[in-house]
Scaffold this active site. Structure first.
Site, PDB file in Angstrom:
ATOM      1  N   ARG A  49       0.843  -1.188   0.000  1.00  0.00           N
ATOM      2  CA  ARG A  49       0.000   0.000   0.000  1.00  0.00           C
ATOM      3  C   ARG A  49       0.886   1.248   0.000  1.00  0.00           C
ATOM      4  NH1 ARG A  49      -1.796  -3.638   3.918  1.00  0.00           N
ATOM      5  NH2 ARG A  49      -3.885  -4.516   3.567  1.00  0.00           N
TER       6      ARG A  49
ATOM      7  N   LYS B 123      -1.554  -2.863   8.132  1.00  0.00           N
ATOM      8  CA  LYS B 123      -2.633  -2.471   9.037  1.00  0.00           C
ATOM      9  C   LYS B 123      -2.467  -3.160  10.379  1.00  0.00           C
ATOM     10  CE  LYS B 123      -6.063  -1.450   5.451  1.00  0.00           C
ATOM     11  NZ  LYS B 123      -7.401  -1.763   4.915  1.00  0.00           N
TER      12      LYS B 123
ATOM     13  N   HIS C 261      -4.203   2.763  -4.916  1.00  0.00           N
ATOM     14  CA  HIS C 261      -3.928   1.320  -4.929  1.00  0.00           C
ATOM     15  C   HIS C 261      -3.822   0.742  -6.341  1.00  0.00           C
ATOM     16  CE1 HIS C 261      -3.990   1.045  -0.744  1.00  0.00           C
ATOM     17  NE2 HIS C 261      -5.170   0.512  -0.515  1.00  0.00           N
TER      18      HIS C 261
ATOM     19  N   ARG D 238      -1.047  -1.669  -6.924  1.00  0.00           N
ATOM     20  CA  ARG D 238      -1.300  -2.847  -6.075  1.00  0.00           C
ATOM     21  C   ARG D 238      -2.331  -3.761  -6.736  1.00  0.00           C
ATOM     22  NH1 ARG D 238      -1.326  -4.443  -0.517  1.00  0.00           N
ATOM     23  NH2 ARG D 238      -3.350  -5.043   0.323  1.00  0.00           N
TER      24      ARG D 238
ATOM     25  N   HIS E  30      -3.573  -9.280   3.333  1.00  0.00           N
ATOM     26  CA  HIS E  30      -5.003  -9.355   3.622  1.00  0.00           C
ATOM     27  C   HIS E  30      -5.245 -10.304   4.787  1.00  0.00           C
ATOM     28  CE1 HIS E  30      -6.035  -8.197  -0.819  1.00  0.00           C
ATOM     29  NE2 HIS E  30      -5.855  -7.141  -0.053  1.00  0.00           N
TER      30      HIS E  30
ATOM     31  N   TYR F 255      -9.836 -10.289  -6.818  1.00  0.00           N
ATOM     32  CA  TYR F 255      -8.983 -10.244  -8.004  1.00  0.00           C
ATOM     33  C   TYR F 255      -9.252 -11.396  -8.957  1.00  0.00           C
ATOM     34  CZ  TYR F 255      -6.587  -6.657  -5.374  1.00  0.00           C
ATOM     35  OH  TYR F 255      -6.296  -5.521  -4.663  1.00  0.00           O
TER      36      TYR F 255
END
Length: 293
Positions: free
Chosen positions: A145, A169, A239, A242, A265, A274
């Site tokens: 990110r 995160k 993003h 990404r 994730h 995706y």
């Protein structure tokens, strides 16, 4: 509600260890709800399910997407859980409310050719051009990110071993492999350019021309500027590189679990979006080339 909000933000930052970039949306969402309460002349202990349903209706009237409303309601749920935990309230008014279903929006991505054009745009004869080239190559090579890129320190680079350490995160650490091209330009940037930019003692990897840490907004503006220069008219987001990497790797049969780990994730359902992008690409190719499509 200012006191309770400050206590909540402190709880998220210190006890849960969330990053500033994660905490800011929580604060913004709760502050917006507080403004709504003030207009309704309601205090914290007067909040009930009907009021919260009215708030959801108010958000919808503001033409917010279901995903934005979902995020705001999730912030409120976390806030009310905290209030219950601290015995500030005795009844959780949001517990009975069902959040709106999240609409699955496929993120935009660039083709191989568009990525190649974008990454070839920086002028590598200039100092800032080399820096920009290193950033773009690193973003596409790792799928990290933009917020993770600006958080990188020099000590996070392990180019001789072929990987970068990233804190995502919730300050979760992950190690991402990096290719030869990105490594080459990162090494050139750190060896030749960064020492000229740094005018103070900082460990941040990517610096602006004044020697300070580069911001997410600066990188985002840089990407958009280069996209315009090469004629990319697609709707881009911070993003985009990404999303592009994830789509390109899946088209080459990369394992979904490996991609989940690489992107950081926590839930594989986030990574699975995706696969829909790749399905869309296959349908487009089928329509274009199949003789009976």
């Amino acid at each position: 509600m200012v006191l309770e909000l400050n206590q909540f933000i402190q709880y998220l930052s210190i006890e849960r260890g969330l990053s500033k970039n994660t905490v800011v949306p929580y604060k913004r969402d709760i502050t917006q709800f507080d403004s709504f309460l003030r207009k309704k002349r309601k205090s914290l202990n007067k909040i009930d399910t009907i009021l919260l349903l009215n708030y959801m209706s108010y958000l919808k009237q503001g033409l917010l997407s279901s995903s934005s409303i979902l995020r705001k309601m999730a912030s409120l749920k976390a806030f009310f859980r905290f209030l219950m935990q601290e015995d500030i309230i005795t009844v959780n008014p949001i517990k009975a409310i069902q959040s709106p279903k999240k609409e699955m929006r496929l993120p935009s991505f660039l083709t191989y050719e568009e990525v190649d054009k974008l990454l070839s745009t920086p002028d590598i004869q200039s100092a800032l051009g080399i820096r920009d080239k290193a950033i773009l190559e690193a973003l596409y090579a790792t799928g990290m990110r933009v917020s993770e890129a600006v958080g990188l320190n020099l000590s996070d680079l392990h180019l001789s071993a072929g990987f970068i350490r990233v804190f995502g995160k919730g300050e979760k650490e992950r190690v991402i492999p990096i290719g030869k091209i990105a490594s080459c330009f990162l090494e050139k940037y750190t060896r030749e350019i960064r020492p000229k930019l740094a005018n103070c003692e900082t460990n941040s990897l990517f610096l602006n021309w004044r020697g300070g840490t580069l911001t997410r907004q600066s990188i985002w503006k840089m990407i958009k500027r280069y996209a315009v220069l090469v004629g990319i008219r697609k709707k881009l987001s911070p993003h985009t590189l990404r999303h592009s990497l994830a789509t390109h790797l899946l088209s080459r049969d990369v394992d979904l679990r490996a991609l989940q780990k690489m992107l950081g994730h926590s839930d594989i359902t986030t990574t699975q979006i995706y696969t829909h992008l790749d399905d869309k690409r296959l349908k487009t190719m089928h329509l274009k080339f199949h003789p009976r499509a």
